[in-house]
Design a protein around this motif. Sequence first.
Motif, mmCIF file in Angstrom:
data_model
loop_
_atom_site.group_PDB
_atom_site.id
_atom_site.type_symbol
_atom_site.label_atom_id
_atom_site.label_comp_id
_atom_site.label_asym_id
_atom_site.label_seq_id
_atom_site.Cartn_x
_atom_site.Cartn_y
_atom_site.Cartn_z
ATOM 1 N N LEU A 16 9.020 20.255 32.438
ATOM 2 C CA LEU A 16 8.250 20.458 31.234
ATOM 3 C C LEU A 16 6.721 20.046 31.533
ATOM 4 O O LEU A 16 6.680 19.221 32.262
ATOM 5 N N GLY A 17 6.090 20.393 30.507
ATOM 6 C CA GLY A 17 4.645 19.777 30.595
ATOM 7 C C GLY A 17 3.795 21.022 31.189
ATOM 8 O O GLY A 17 4.200 22.187 31.650
ATOM 9 N N ASN A 18 2.672 20.851 31.121
ATOM 10 C CA ASN A 18 1.502 21.692 31.566
ATOM 11 C C ASN A 18 0.792 20.858 32.705
ATOM 12 O O ASN A 18 -0.192 20.037 32.643
ATOM 13 N N PRO A 19 1.014 21.481 34.218
ATOM 14 C CA PRO A 19 0.266 20.773 35.038
ATOM 15 C C PRO A 19 -1.309 21.072 35.035
ATOM 16 O O PRO A 19 -1.479 22.189 34.603
ATOM 17 N N ILE A 87 -9.578 21.158 39.681
ATOM 18 C CA ILE A 87 -8.131 20.612 40.090
ATOM 19 C C ILE A 87 -7.406 21.346 38.704
ATOM 20 O O ILE A 87 -6.156 21.748 39.204
ATOM 21 N N ALA A 88 -7.970 21.226 37.548
ATOM 22 C CA ALA A 88 -6.940 22.036 36.479
ATOM 23 C C ALA A 88 -6.632 23.302 36.748
ATOM 24 O O ALA A 88 -5.424 23.871 36.459
ATOM 25 N N VAL A 89 -7.719 24.143 37.107
ATOM 26 C CA VAL A 89 -7.397 25.613 37.347
ATOM 27 C C VAL A 89 -6.521 25.946 38.567
ATOM 28 O O VAL A 89 -5.626 26.621 38.415
ATOM 29 N N PHE A 90 -6.622 25.101 39.667
ATOM 30 C CA PHE A 90 -6.004 25.522 40.678
ATOM 31 C C PHE A 90 -4.495 24.879 40.666
ATOM 32 O O PHE A 90 -3.695 25.417 41.235
ATOM 33 N N ARG A 91 -4.331 23.826 39.861
ATOM 34 C CA ARG A 91 -3.086 23.257 39.869
ATOM 35 C C ARG A 91 -2.153 23.582 38.930
ATOM 36 O O ARG A 91 -1.044 24.030 39.280
ATOM 37 N N ALA A 92 -2.697 24.233 37.976
ATOM 38 C CA ALA A 92 -1.912 25.161 36.986
ATOM 39 C C ALA A 92 -1.320 26.481 37.620
ATOM 40 O O ALA A 92 -2.183 27.294 37.986
ATOM 41 N N GLY A 93 -0.011 26.561 37.739
ATOM 42 C CA GLY A 93 0.464 27.704 38.397
ATOM 43 C C GLY A 93 0.212 29.011 37.657
ATOM 44 O O GLY A 93 -0.110 30.219 38.186
ATOM 45 N N ARG A 94 -0.034 29.243 36.497
ATOM 46 C CA ARG A 94 0.114 30.326 35.715
ATOM 47 C C ARG A 94 -0.885 30.123 34.316
ATOM 48 O O ARG A 94 -1.528 28.861 34.611
ATOM 49 N N MET A 95 -1.192 31.092 33.887
ATOM 50 C CA MET A 95 -2.228 30.844 32.452
ATOM 51 C C MET A 95 -1.614 29.810 31.410
ATOM 52 O O MET A 95 -0.984 30.413 30.756
ATOM 53 N N GLY A 102 -9.257 23.586 31.755
ATOM 54 C CA GLY A 102 -10.006 23.525 33.197
ATOM 55 C C GLY A 102 -11.213 24.656 32.999
ATOM 56 O O GLY A 102 -12.150 24.440 33.395
ATOM 57 N N ILE A 103 -10.889 25.872 32.542
ATOM 58 C CA ILE A 103 -12.065 27.073 32.443
ATOM 59 C C ILE A 103 -13.066 26.584 31.389
ATOM 60 O O ILE A 103 -13.996 26.848 31.505
ATOM 61 N N ILE A 104 -12.287 26.238 30.337
ATOM 62 C CA ILE A 104 -13.293 25.809 29.242
ATOM 63 C C ILE A 104 -14.088 24.792 29.641
ATOM 64 O O ILE A 104 -15.567 24.855 29.340
ATOM 65 N N GLY A 105 -13.816 23.469 30.456
ATOM 66 C CA GLY A 105 -14.662 22.458 30.925
ATOM 67 C C GLY A 105 -15.538 23.190 31.977
ATOM 68 O O GLY A 105 -16.838 22.784 32.021
ATOM 69 N N LEU A 106 -15.120 23.990 32.991
ATOM 70 C CA LEU A 106 -16.069 24.646 33.666
ATOM 71 C C LEU A 106 -17.101 25.454 33.217
ATOM 72 O O LEU A 106 -18.229 25.574 33.575
#
Length: 130
Positions: A16-19, A87-95, A102-106
């Motif tokens: 559960l949760g969002n990596p 890290i957020a973009v690559f750690r999250a396995g899917r959208m 992560g995309i918003i921060g970038l």
Amino acid sequence: MSYQPPIGHYQPPQRLGNPGLGAGITSIIAAVLAPIAAVVSIPLGIAAVASAMSRYNEGNDSWWFGALILAGISVVLAIVAVVSGLIAVFRAGRMNAGRITGIIGLAIMAVNIFGIVFMVFLVLGSGQGF
């Protein structure tokens, strides 16, 4: 007698949760704070120049040191925003929420990066001649 499912029928528990969500939120916060620190460093850089030009405060370099510290903080925050966003973009396995934040921060840092670099150069330029 208890029921035991066949070994081939076992499914691991779902996570559960969002990596990456924490890293994405950190990226957004750092991306918002970095230009604020850079903008605050500009008046301190101007005060450093005014202090150096004043004949009554020849040795007062605290304004310039404060401007350098804030410019350094803005650079560190920019680096934190980019690294945690990646890290957020690559750690999250899917959208999911982690990848989106992560995309918003970038994206925020992509807009801010040239302004931050320009403001840091202004502060460094105000120290020329010391």
